[in-house]
Design a protein around this motif. Structure first.
Motif, PDB file in Angstrom:
ATOM      1  N   PHE A 254       0.849  -1.195   0.000  1.00 22.24           N
ATOM      2  CA  PHE A 254       0.000   0.000   0.000  1.00 22.24           C
ATOM      3  C   PHE A 254       0.887   1.249   0.000  1.00 22.24           C
ATOM      4  O   PHE A 254       0.659   2.206  -0.740  1.00 22.24           O
ATOM      5  CB  PHE A 254      -0.924   0.007   1.224  1.00 22.24           C
ATOM      6  N   HIS A 257       2.561   1.592  -3.370  1.00 23.03           N
ATOM      7  CA  HIS A 257       1.614   2.058  -4.378  1.00 23.03           C
ATOM      8  C   HIS A 257       1.482   3.585  -4.319  1.00 23.03           C
ATOM      9  O   HIS A 257       1.562   4.275  -5.353  1.00 23.03           O
ATOM     10  CB  HIS A 257       0.258   1.392  -4.133  1.00 23.03           C
ATOM     11  N   THR A 258       1.310   4.117  -3.116  1.00 24.07           N
ATOM     12  CA  THR A 258       1.181   5.567  -2.961  1.00 24.07           C
ATOM     13  C   THR A 258       2.434   6.293  -3.440  1.00 24.07           C
ATOM     14  O   THR A 258       2.353   7.306  -4.156  1.00 24.07           O
ATOM     15  CB  THR A 258       0.898   5.918  -1.490  1.00 24.07           C
ATOM     16  N   THR A 296      -5.961   6.373  -2.602  1.00 21.31           N
ATOM     17  CA  THR A 296      -6.653   5.747  -3.724  1.00 21.31           C
ATOM     18  C   THR A 296      -5.635   5.133  -4.683  1.00 21.31           C
ATOM     19  O   THR A 296      -4.521   5.641  -4.843  1.00 21.31           O
ATOM     20  CB  THR A 296      -7.514   6.761  -4.491  1.00 21.31           C
ATOM     21  N   GLY A 297      -6.028   4.043  -5.305  1.00 18.61           N
ATOM     22  CA  GLY A 297      -5.140   3.348  -6.219  1.00 18.61           C
ATOM     23  C   GLY A 297      -5.000   4.066  -7.542  1.00 18.61           C
ATOM     24  O   GLY A 297      -5.909   4.779  -7.990  1.00 18.61           O
ATOM     25  N   ASN A 300      -2.551  -1.132 -11.430  1.00 21.71           N
ATOM     26  CA  ASN A 300      -2.551  -2.521 -11.032  1.00 21.71           C
ATOM     27  C   ASN A 300      -1.100  -2.985 -11.049  1.00 21.71           C
ATOM     28  O   ASN A 300      -0.422  -2.865 -12.070  1.00 21.71           O
ATOM     29  CB  ASN A 300      -3.400  -3.369 -11.985  1.00 21.71           C
ATOM     30  N   ASN A 311      -1.679  -5.430  -3.127  1.00 21.34           N
ATOM     31  CA  ASN A 311      -1.407  -4.328  -2.202  1.00 21.34           C
ATOM     32  C   ASN A 311      -1.231  -4.830  -0.772  1.00 21.34           C
ATOM     33  O   ASN A 311      -0.511  -4.217   0.027  1.00 21.34           O
ATOM     34  CB  ASN A 311      -2.546  -3.313  -2.222  1.00 21.34           C
ATOM     35  N   GLN A 332      -5.980  -0.049 -13.589  1.00 27.83           N
ATOM     36  CA  GLN A 332      -6.723  -0.746 -12.541  1.00 27.83           C
ATOM     37  C   GLN A 332      -7.963  -1.433 -13.121  1.00 27.83           C
ATOM     38  O   GLN A 332      -8.708  -0.805 -13.873  1.00 27.83           O
ATOM     39  CB  GLN A 332      -7.179   0.239 -11.463  1.00 27.83           C
ATOM     40  N   ARG A 336      -9.684   1.204  -6.215  1.00 26.59           N
ATOM     41  CA  ARG A 336      -9.189   0.754  -4.918  1.00 26.59           C
ATOM     42  C   ARG A 336      -9.001   1.961  -4.003  1.00 26.59           C
ATOM     43  O   ARG A 336      -8.615   3.041  -4.454  1.00 26.59           O
ATOM     44  CB  ARG A 336      -7.833   0.061  -5.053  1.00 26.59           C
ATOM     45  N   SER A 337      -9.218   1.746  -2.709  1.00 24.94           N
ATOM     46  CA  SER A 337      -8.901   2.776  -1.706  1.00 24.94           C
ATOM     47  C   SER A 337      -8.569   2.071  -0.401  1.00 24.94           C
ATOM     48  O   SER A 337      -8.979   0.928  -0.167  1.00 24.94           O
ATOM     49  CB  SER A 337     -10.068   3.749  -1.517  1.00 24.94           C
ATOM     50  N   TRP A 338      -7.800   2.765   0.447  1.00 23.49           N
ATOM     51  CA  TRP A 338      -7.398   2.184   1.723  1.00 23.49           C
ATOM     52  C   TRP A 338      -7.006   3.305   2.675  1.00 23.49           C
ATOM     53  O   TRP A 338      -6.772   4.448   2.267  1.00 23.49           O
ATOM     54  CB  TRP A 338      -6.235   1.211   1.533  1.00 23.49           C
TER      55      TRP A 338
END
Length: 380
Positions: A254, A257-258, A296-297, A300, A311, A332, A336-338
């Motif tokens: 994660f 990715h950011t 947010t993504g 991929n 992730n 993507q 996606r979000s986290w």
């Protein structure tokens, strides 16, 4: 009996009185003398316990210089200390590191002790079912003596191996905490990886986590897998471009990715929405403060063989191709979000762009990369 560093010899809680106060250095030397004489019958054991409590009492008020001097000295005593109190001594080494001791000078005996504890805990898992027991012992509530007796019944484990298994199981959480304190430092992680220690520890941790959830080793596993000064080759399939970046202290995907989105989208190399600066800061150095930010993504993440890089995984999941970890970025398949942040907050992370690949180099590498399967196939 499991050593309790906070109890006095008569069983009451407390530390030394003012009249007994000494320096941490004096307490450490007294412990060293006690370790040397700990085999001298019951009296030697009593002197050792008292000396260990004395060190514990001095640590709370020790200054940075005292902690810096005491840490390596205490670490050097670890392997000569009996198994149960050895874990408490390791915690004191960790406290010294947090107080200013050189983590690299303290690390080897602590990581060796963690390895021994993990091996012992795995041994207990192997032998426990054979002892006719279903529920595993709870280190916080159960008596280690009972567990030892169960393991050493007729035709079962010999006493020495049983002691190793019980000590490993009962002290694993202490070793986890001590090792965590040291492995938050990049110098310790780099040396452990270079010496093959990381590979051994992660294999033992993975074996343990497959079989038991009694001790929570997930954080330590992510920390041990953190990549420092590690090159990362990134290929963006839609644009046909490629980038060489360098990772430092990244413990989860994660976070990766950011920081990829910040380096490549925020840097103007790829189209898309730049991550919120607060989200980026939480992926680098900022600590969570009660506020909640959503990341947010943007991509991929895919391996060169087409497999998804999830992730929820770690940067070590990215395969090495021609000597460098290589990652393909696809669009993507879904949004996606986290919750923003780092899985291991104690470790600052960074991802730096070093160069943009020449078009022909990027094209050649992408031509060798397999297409990613659809989501339905990836989750099978």
């Amino acid at each position: 009996m499991v050593f309790d560093p906070h109890s006095t010899q008569d069983g009451r809680s407390g530390g030394p009185s003012n009249s007994q106060r000494s320096t941490l250095a004096e307490a450490v030397e007294a412990l060293a003398a006690a370790v040397a004489g700990s085999a001298d019958g019951p009296e030697g054991g009593e002197r050792f316990d008292a000396a260990l409590r004395r060190v514990a009492g001095e640590l709370g008020s020790a200054g940075e210089a005292e902690s810096a001097a005491a840490g390596p000295r205490l670490a050097a005593l670890l392997m000569d200390t009996p198994l149960f109190p050895r874990a408490y001594l390791a915690m004191m080494v960790g406290a010294c590191v947090e107080g200013g001791a050189d983590p690299a000078a303290c690390a080897d005996p602590v990581l060796a002790g963690l390895r021994e504890s993990l091996a012992g805990a795995l041994l207990l898992l192997d032998r426990w079912a054979g002892a006719g027991e279903d529920a595993l012992p709870d280190p916080d509530r159960d008596d280690p003596g009972h567990a030892h007796a169960r393991l050493t019944g007729p035709g079962r484990t010999d006493a020495r191996q049983a002691h190793r298994a019980v000590a490993g199981w009962w002290t694993l959480d202490l070793w986890r905490r001590a090792a965590f304190a040291l492995c938050t430092h990049a110098a310790v992680r780099r040396a452990a990886r270079a010496d093959g220690v990381t590979e051994v520890l992660t294999e033992l941790i993975d074996r343990y986590r497959e079989r038991s959830e009694q001790h929570d080793l997930k954080g330590l596993r992510h920390l041990a897998a953190a990549l420092d000064d590690e090159p990362l080759l990134v290929l963006h399939r839609p644009s046909g471009t490629g980038y060489l970046l360098r990772m430092d202290g990244l413990t989860d995907n994660f976070q990766l990715h950011t920081l990829l989105a910040e380096a490549l989208i925020g840097g103007g190399h790829l189209p898309g929405t730049r991550p919120d600066p607060e989200v980026v800061a939480l992926s680098r150095t900022r600590w969570l403060d009660g506020r909640r930010f959503i990341a947010t993504g943007a991509f991929n993440l895919v391996a060169p063989d087409g497999g998804w890089i999830w992730n929820e995984g770690m940067p070590e999941d990215i395969p090495v191709v021609d000597g460098v970890r290589t990652l393909v970025l696809d669009p993507q398949p879904y949004e996606r979000s986290w919750a923003a942040g780092r899985f291991v907050e104690q470790v600052p992370g960074d991802l730096r762009l070093e160069r943009v690949l020449a078009p022909e180099e990027a094209a050649a590498r992408l031509a060798a990369a397999a297409p990613a399967p659809a989501f339905e196939q990836a989750v099978r």
